[in-house]
Design an enzyme around this catalytic site. Structure first.
Site, short mmCIF file in Angstrom:
data_model
loop_
_atom_site.label_atom_id
_atom_site.label_comp_id
_atom_site.label_asym_id
_atom_site.label_seq_id
_atom_site.Cartn_x
_atom_site.Cartn_y
_atom_site.Cartn_z
N LYS A 47 0.86 -1.18 0.00
CA LYS A 47 0.00 0.00 0.00
C LYS A 47 0.90 1.24 0.00
O LYS A 47 2.07 1.17 0.38
CB LYS A 47 -0.92 -0.01 1.21
CG LYS A 47 -0.23 0.19 2.55
CD LYS A 47 -1.21 0.06 3.72
CE LYS A 47 -2.32 1.07 3.61
NZ LYS A 47 -3.28 0.97 4.72
N ASN A 130 4.04 6.32 -7.17
CA ASN A 130 2.69 6.83 -7.40
C ASN A 130 2.79 8.32 -7.69
O ASN A 130 3.11 9.11 -6.82
CB ASN A 130 1.83 6.57 -6.17
CG ASN A 130 0.42 7.14 -6.31
OD1 ASN A 130 0.04 7.63 -7.37
ND2 ASN A 130 -0.34 7.09 -5.23
N CYS A 133 -0.38 12.42 -7.36
CA CYS A 133 -0.44 13.28 -6.18
C CYS A 133 -0.12 14.72 -6.57
O CYS A 133 0.63 14.96 -7.51
CB CYS A 133 0.57 12.81 -5.12
SG CYS A 133 0.21 11.18 -4.47
N LYS A 168 3.89 4.39 -11.75
CA LYS A 168 2.46 4.08 -11.90
C LYS A 168 1.75 5.28 -12.51
O LYS A 168 1.68 6.35 -11.89
CB LYS A 168 1.85 3.73 -10.55
CG LYS A 168 0.44 3.18 -10.63
CD LYS A 168 -0.02 2.68 -9.26
CE LYS A 168 -1.35 1.97 -9.35
NZ LYS A 168 -1.76 1.44 -8.02
N ASN A 195 -3.86 3.76 -12.51
CA ASN A 195 -4.46 4.15 -11.25
C ASN A 195 -5.97 4.31 -11.45
O ASN A 195 -6.48 4.14 -12.56
CB ASN A 195 -3.84 5.46 -10.76
CG ASN A 195 -3.69 5.50 -9.26
OD1 ASN A 195 -4.57 5.04 -8.54
ND2 ASN A 195 -2.58 6.03 -8.77
#
Length: 238
Positions: A47, A130, A133, A168, A195
């Protein structure tokens, strides 16, 4: 079980099978030890981790839709330092035969580099970045929607780790191939797609947004054809 025929090498990471527990759906892997043999999984993708602990969003965080579900968990996690001190040793002990890929995000390019450096340790076989953001230094623009910002993050991560770097990509863009090329040119070893898609649900009893964060990420059966299309587009480009 004998998985010899399924063994593969993904971006330099040795996998017993190509089956991986995707980030955000599989915790840190060890939460599932009572439900399956973790040694049967090729890789655990953690996670999302962040520089500091995050409690996540308040209010309703999951909403069902006819084609899947929306979530606005808000990157709830214990933070990088607690992960390294308390969680990674347990993963190494309880899932030693399974590759571990650490997913992480941050609010600035510099923080992405710092996170990559901290995760450049034994027990972490690769990192998944990731980029969905907001960049807090650039007025909140999302890293994953700006090819220059995505490239800057990728470069910062590559400079601070010897691990394979997977970026990602966000589907909330006009041209996924452009984003794929940007991170490839910046040094990414692999890309992950996709995503969640941004969505919203209205509570028809109150006429108000159901989710506490108003919008959330759509996942589930409705997303699969979009993901397959974007994988195909990216594969033509990189």
């Amino acid at each position: 079980m004998n998985f010899e025929r399924l063994a593969t090498d993904f971006a330099g990471i040795k996998l017993k099978t190509p089956v991986m527990g995707a980030s955000g759906t599989f915790g840190f892997g060890i939460e599932y030890k009572d439900f399956l043999d973790l040694g049967d999984v090729g890789a655990i993708i953690s996670k999302g981790l962040t520089p500091l602990p995050r409690p996540g969003n308040t209010g309703v965080r999951v909403a069902e839709t006819p084609g899947g579900m929306l979530n606005c968990i808000g990157l709830e996690n214990p933070g990088i330092d607690v992960f390294l001190r308390d969680i990674l040793p347990r993963v190494q002990q309880e899932a030693s035969e399974t590759a571990f890929i650490a997913n992480f995000s941050a609010g600035t390019v510099e923080e992405y580099g710092m996170m990559a450096a901290k995760l450049d340790v034994d027990g972490v076989d690769g990192v998944e970045v990731n980029i969905s953001c907001p960049n807090v230094k650039e007025g909140g623009i999302v890293f994953g929607t700006d090819p220059r910002a995505a490239a800057a993050v990728t470069e910062a991560v590559k400079k601070n780790t010897k691990k394979p770097v997977i970026v990602k990509l966000s589907p909330n863009v006009t041209d996924i191939a452009l984003m794929a090329r940007a991170v490839e040119e910046a040094g990414a070893d692999a890309i992950a797609l996709i995503n969640t898609l941004t969505g919203m649900v209205i509570d028809t009893r109150t006429w108000q947004p159901l989710l506490g964060n108003i919008t959330g990420g759509l996942s589930g059966p409705a997303v699969k054809p979009i993901a397959v299309r974007m994988v195909w587009q990216a594969a033509q480009a990189v």
